[in-house]
Scaffold this motif. Structure first.
Motif, short mmCIF file in Angstrom:
data_model
loop_
_atom_site.label_atom_id
_atom_site.label_comp_id
_atom_site.label_asym_id
_atom_site.label_seq_id
_atom_site.Cartn_x
_atom_site.Cartn_y
_atom_site.Cartn_z
N GLU A 41 -34.28 -13.25 49.56
CA GLU A 41 -35.21 -13.64 50.11
C GLU A 41 -34.35 -14.74 51.21
O GLU A 41 -34.21 -14.58 53.21
CB GLU A 41 -36.56 -14.78 50.07
CG GLU A 41 -36.90 -15.25 51.05
CD GLU A 41 -38.56 -14.22 51.67
OE1 GLU A 41 -38.06 -12.54 51.13
OE2 GLU A 41 -38.84 -14.60 51.99
N HIS A 98 -50.01 -17.87 48.81
CA HIS A 98 -50.95 -16.52 48.12
C HIS A 98 -51.70 -16.73 47.12
O HIS A 98 -50.36 -16.62 45.84
CB HIS A 98 -50.21 -14.97 48.35
CG HIS A 98 -50.60 -13.50 48.14
ND1 HIS A 98 -52.08 -13.50 48.66
CD2 HIS A 98 -50.15 -12.44 46.76
CE1 HIS A 98 -52.24 -12.72 48.02
NE2 HIS A 98 -51.56 -12.15 47.60
N TYR A 110 -43.12 -8.70 50.77
CA TYR A 110 -43.08 -10.34 50.28
C TYR A 110 -43.07 -10.68 48.59
O TYR A 110 -43.28 -9.86 48.04
CB TYR A 110 -44.75 -10.08 50.76
CG TYR A 110 -45.02 -9.78 51.94
CD1 TYR A 110 -43.85 -9.98 53.17
CD2 TYR A 110 -46.93 -10.24 52.68
CE1 TYR A 110 -44.56 -9.60 54.26
CE2 TYR A 110 -46.73 -9.71 53.80
CZ TYR A 110 -46.11 -9.36 54.40
OH TYR A 110 -46.59 -8.98 56.31
N ASN A 123 -41.55 -4.82 46.13
CA ASN A 123 -41.68 -5.53 45.83
C ASN A 123 -40.83 -5.71 44.48
O ASN A 123 -40.00 -7.08 44.16
CB ASN A 123 -42.88 -7.22 45.57
CG ASN A 123 -43.21 -6.65 47.23
OD1 ASN A 123 -43.27 -6.16 48.30
ND2 ASN A 123 -44.04 -7.86 47.55
N ASP A 143 -40.38 -5.99 58.39
CA ASP A 143 -41.49 -6.51 57.86
C ASP A 143 -41.38 -6.24 56.05
O ASP A 143 -41.61 -5.38 55.75
CB ASP A 143 -42.84 -5.95 58.53
CG ASP A 143 -43.92 -5.38 57.46
OD1 ASP A 143 -43.99 -6.54 56.85
OD2 ASP A 143 -44.72 -4.46 57.18
N SER A 194 -46.02 -11.92 46.69
CA SER A 194 -47.10 -11.07 46.77
C SER A 194 -46.62 -9.62 45.84
O SER A 194 -45.46 -9.16 45.41
CB SER A 194 -48.15 -10.19 47.69
OG SER A 194 -47.12 -8.93 48.24
N ASN A 233 -44.66 -19.78 49.43
CA ASN A 233 -43.44 -19.40 49.91
C ASN A 233 -42.50 -20.11 50.26
O ASN A 233 -42.67 -20.71 51.30
CB ASN A 233 -42.92 -18.22 50.47
CG ASN A 233 -41.84 -17.69 50.78
OD1 ASN A 233 -40.77 -18.56 50.76
ND2 ASN A 233 -41.68 -15.99 51.27
N SER A 236 -42.37 -10.65 59.44
CA SER A 236 -44.25 -10.95 58.98
C SER A 236 -44.14 -11.97 57.59
O SER A 236 -43.45 -10.86 57.36
CB SER A 236 -44.59 -9.52 59.11
OG SER A 236 -45.38 -9.10 59.87
N ASN A 237 -44.67 -12.40 57.14
CA ASN A 237 -44.35 -12.91 55.83
C ASN A 237 -45.90 -12.95 55.53
O ASN A 237 -46.68 -13.68 56.28
CB ASN A 237 -43.24 -13.61 55.98
CG ASN A 237 -42.84 -12.65 54.51
OD1 ASN A 237 -43.14 -12.95 53.12
ND2 ASN A 237 -41.54 -12.66 54.25
N MET A 238 -45.32 -13.96 54.40
CA MET A 238 -46.86 -14.75 53.95
C MET A 238 -46.64 -15.89 53.16
O MET A 238 -45.74 -16.21 52.82
CB MET A 238 -47.03 -13.78 52.67
CG MET A 238 -49.03 -14.18 52.29
SD MET A 238 -49.05 -13.04 51.70
CE MET A 238 -50.81 -12.11 52.20
N GLU A 295 -50.86 -15.32 56.12
CA GLU A 295 -50.00 -14.64 56.71
C GLU A 295 -49.26 -15.08 58.28
O GLU A 295 -50.45 -15.59 59.06
CB GLU A 295 -51.03 -12.84 56.71
CG GLU A 295 -50.12 -12.11 57.48
CD GLU A 295 -49.35 -10.71 56.85
OE1 GLU A 295 -49.71 -10.73 55.99
OE2 GLU A 295 -49.11 -10.63 57.31
#
Ligand SMILES: C[S@@+](CC[C@H](N)C(=O)[O-])C[C@H]1O[C@@H](n2cnc3c(N)ncnc32)[C@H](O)[C@@H]1O
Length: 300
Positions: free
Chosen positions: A229, A254, A213, A221, A210, A216, A259, A249-251, A292
């Motif tokens: 990444e 947004h 992100y 961050n 996790d 975001s 991404n 988990s990621n996004m 998400e």
């Protein structure tokens, strides 16, 4: 679902009911590489748990609170001692703010009442060389947005928030202590790459990722960029080659950002859509600009 007593930014608490359904059913070692407040491992069944985070103060807080696993009473006694010494409000014990504050500041009376005490407690914590992490815990609970934030000289510098020690905090602490009493949890403070590479993992283990992100904004961050990444995905490919299960988990999208590193990489694996705060699956009239996701290398 159990909520971590750290009420941490980026807490997966609200998403955990969806995520645990997608986690492998039988886990020997649960490997939390970016554990944050720990709302992830608290809701997973495994034989043992490894919980890692790069933030040393956060890990010290986990260690401090979990050291009371066999003696919750002692923890609450010390917590109330600190609250009373600094004259902070405490909704759980009915020590609320005077009526005059509620009338004068209907929406911010906790912050207004606790401000001075909070600053004194913060000074107390910062000036004490053998840092008392229970004081830091109280600062987190009464602090703005419940963040751990330090200045360059290493002093905690979060301002007071409009919250206090209430029933939610007490319930979260009790649940956390019970979990710690019943389970084998080892904390560590490392960069996730060193942490994962140190483990001898097998097919029954599960690595949950996790990370901050990329698209975001939050305090942690700042440490994360495109290079990090890409490195993360290389490491996950390596785990996949070794037959070790992972879930990320990621996004994907947004607030108009995408991404694209994740989008390209995730095509190799299984991508589950996760319903988050930002997304309304049932109401098409709400604009959905966030996606998400949960990416896995195993079949359920
Ligand atoms: C999104 S939060 C995790 C939230 C957590 N899963 C929960 O449910 O409460 C991301 C965490 O990654 C940590 N972090 C950032 N960079 C890291 C790194 N290189 N290695 C390990 N942890 C890192 C941050 O300190 C932060 O606590």
């Amino acid at each position: 679902m159990i909520r971590s007593p750290f009420f941490y930014v980026g807490d997966k608490y609200k998403l955990m009911s969806q995520l645990v359904e997608l986690f492998p059913p039988n886990i020997k070692t649960y490997v939390g590489a970016f554990t944050g407040g720990g709302s992830d491992f608290l809701n997973v069944n495994a034989e043992r748990y490894l919980a890692n985070d790069i933030d040393k103060d956060l890990i010290r807080l986990h260690e401090e609170i979990s050291s009371y696993a066999d003696n919750g009473e002692a923890l609450f006694t010390r917590v109330y001692e600190i609250i009373d010494t600094y004259n902070l409000s405490c909704s759980f014990k009915g020590q609320t703010t005077p009526q005059s504050y509620k009338e004068k500041y209907p929406k911010t009376y906790f912050a207004k009442f606790n401000k001075e005490s909070y600053v004194r407690l913060r000074k107390g914590f910062n000036s004490d060389e053998s840092r008392d992490y229970l004081k830091l815990y109280i600062l987190l609970i009464y602090g703005f947005n419940r963040m751990l934030r330090f200045n360059r000289s290493g002093e905690f510098n979060l301002p007071v928030g409009n919250v206090d020690f209430n029933k939610n905090v007490v319930d979260a602490l009790n649940n956390y202590l019970s979990f710690m009493k019943e389970n084998e949890v080892s904390f560590s403070c490392n960069n996730y790459i060193d942490f994962i590479n140190k483990q001898e993992l097998g097919g029954d283990d599960f690595v949950y990722i996790d990370p901050p992100y990329l698209i975001s904004a939050s305090e942690y961050n700042k440490l994360w960029d495109n290079k990090q990444e890409v490195e993360l995905y290389e490491l996950l490919d390596e785990l996949n080659r070794k037959g070790i299960k992972f879930g990320l988990s990621n996004m994907l999208e947004h607030k108009g950002m995408k991404n694209s590193i994740l989008e390209k990489w995730s095509k190799k694996y299984k991508v589950h859509e996760i319903k988050s705060n930002y997304i309304s699956f049932n109401n098409n009239s709400i604009k959905t600009t966030s996606r998400e996701v949960y990416v896995t290398n195993y079949e359920q």
